[in-house]
Design a protein around this motif. Structure first.
Motif, PDB file in Angstrom:
ATOM      1  N   PHE A  79       0.754  -1.080   0.035  1.00  0.00           N
ATOM      2  CA  PHE A  79       0.159   0.014   0.001  1.00  0.00           C
ATOM      3  C   PHE A  79       1.022   1.141  -0.116  1.00  0.00           C
ATOM      4  N   SER A  83      -2.891   5.047  -1.608  1.00  0.00           N
ATOM      5  CA  SER A  83      -3.889   3.727  -1.668  1.00  0.00           C
ATOM      6  C   SER A  83      -5.440   4.351  -1.104  1.00  0.00           C
ATOM      7  N   LEU A  86      -7.346   4.293   3.293  1.00  0.00           N
ATOM      8  CA  LEU A  86      -6.685   4.282   4.565  1.00  0.00           C
ATOM      9  C   LEU A  86      -7.153   5.157   5.470  1.00  0.00           C
ATOM     10  N   THR A  87      -6.932   4.878   6.732  1.00  0.00           N
ATOM     11  CA  THR A  87      -7.385   5.767   7.804  1.00  0.00           C
ATOM     12  C   THR A  87      -6.222   6.651   8.344  1.00  0.00           C
ATOM     13  N   ILE A 113      -1.269   6.217  10.154  1.00  0.00           N
ATOM     14  CA  ILE A 113      -1.931   5.642   8.939  1.00  0.00           C
ATOM     15  C   ILE A 113      -2.193   4.055   9.114  1.00  0.00           C
ATOM     16  N   THR A 115      -4.043   0.589   7.159  1.00  0.00           N
ATOM     17  CA  THR A 115      -4.613   0.103   6.575  1.00  0.00           C
ATOM     18  C   THR A 115      -5.827  -0.716   6.642  1.00  0.00           C
ATOM     19  N   ARG A 173      -3.292  -6.363   8.761  1.00  0.00           N
ATOM     20  CA  ARG A 173      -3.512  -4.698   8.479  1.00  0.00           C
ATOM     21  C   ARG A 173      -2.043  -4.294   8.984  1.00  0.00           C
ATOM     22  N   LYS A 175       0.053  -0.398  10.379  1.00  0.00           N
ATOM     23  CA  LYS A 175      -0.067   0.869  10.752  1.00  0.00           C
ATOM     24  C   LYS A 175       1.235   1.569  10.653  1.00  0.00           C
TER      25      LYS A 175
END
Ligand SMILES: [Zn+2]
Length: 320
Positions: A79, A83, A86-87, A113, A115, A173, A175
């Protein structure tokens, strides 16, 4: 002798004496004008249609499409700063510099960040994960740290321990944490994260790589101003259709069988020899040029290429 037998004999030669070579292929297939893997993204280093990608871009390596190249025999998860889904917490996309990177907002000293969960399936679990993170820090008082979670974010492990834990199939995921000690320090900027695991297990000479043999090609005589010149192409190689090395690529099976284009090495590819003289004291990369193949009766038996040694600072040295 049937062509199927011919191909089997060639493959036996590769198994008997072939040199192992890691192969990287670009993610954009110029033959079809289509990506070779799902999820490729037009790179943010190209902002107008009349522009070319930056050769030294870590997001696309000059291919125009992220993630640029993938390593043969591996499944790549990635990513980047652009992408989708994303948060972002205290982080924004700096779209002034190319490629665009994620940075801390003006007043923040910490930001994240995260995913979405990325599903993955591993058929080979005795070989480890690998990863590479591309980011920039301009000050020793700023940092980028990456963690991963396979339980929807309940617990996190540092990325350095990804190979150690070697998580089996599921969802993962990531971070990325950006930090700086105070807001007067330039923000670190995150660009792209790639992680991969082998999809092809090691069995004898076979594994997540290809086997190649040198072609014994006759010296080519040509006439120019100097008279007759002899051109001996010493770096010509051949290998099998790629389905021989990765059963995830459909095999043509026999004469009249359907041919999957994934069997051909895509143009803009390079290799790194894992055995033999060309392995060298440092990892050398060889660009594949003059790719061709033989296909009697439309049945592909093998493919050929010439290899050109990459120069020390050529862009492919950046490719992971
Ligand atoms: Zn790019």
């Amino acid at each position: 002798m049937t062509l199927e037998k011919t191909r089997t004999l060639l493959q036996d030669q590769l198994l008997g004496g072939g040199i192992r070579a890691a192969l990287w292929q670009n993610v954009w297939d110029v033959r079809f004008g289509a990506p070779t893997i799902a999820g490729t993204l037009p790179c943010s280093c190209v902002t107008a249609t009349n522009q070319h990608a930056d050769r030294r871009c870590n997001s696309c390596y000059g291919i125009n499409f992220q993630p640029g190249y993938t390593k043969f025999g591996f499944e790549t998860i990635w990513f980047s700063s652009i992408s989708p889904n994303l948060t972002l917490t205290n982080v924004y996309l700096n779209d002034i510099l190319k490629p665009n990177r994620l940075e801390l907002t003006q007043t923040a000293t910490h930001g994240y960040i995260v995913t979405p969960d990325i599903p993955y399936v591993r058929s080979v679990t005795n070989l480890p994960w690998e990863y590479k993170v591309d980011y920039i820090t301009k000050s020793a008082s700023s940092a980028v740290q990456v963690a991963w979670s396979v339980d929807q974010g309940a617990t996190w492990q540092p990325i350095e321990q990804l190979a150690g834990f070697n998580p089996i199939s599921g969802k993962i995921r990531f971070k990325v944490s950006l930090t700086r000690t105070n807001v007067s320090i330039p923000s670190p900027s995150f660009e792209i994260l790639r992680a991969r695991f082998p999809r092809v297990g090691v069995t004898g000479r076979l594994g997540p790589w290809i086997l190649v043999l040198k072609s014994i090609s006759p010296d080519k005589l040509s006439e120019d101003l100097r008279g007759i010149t002899i051109d001996s192409q010493s770096n010509n190689f051949w290998t099998a259709p790629l389905s021989f090395f990765d059963c995830g690529i459909p095999d043509q099976l026999g004469v009249g069988g359907e041919f999957n284009p994934g069997n051909l090495i895509a143009d803009q590819a390079f290799i790194e020899f894992m055995d033999g003289v060309r392995q060298g004291p440092v990892d050398q990369r060889w660009s594949l040029v003059n790719n061709t193949y033989s296909e009697p009766f439309a049945y592909m038996t093998r493919q050929y290429f010439s290899a050109r040694l990459q120069q020390e600072r050529e862009y492919t040295s950046l490719v992971w």
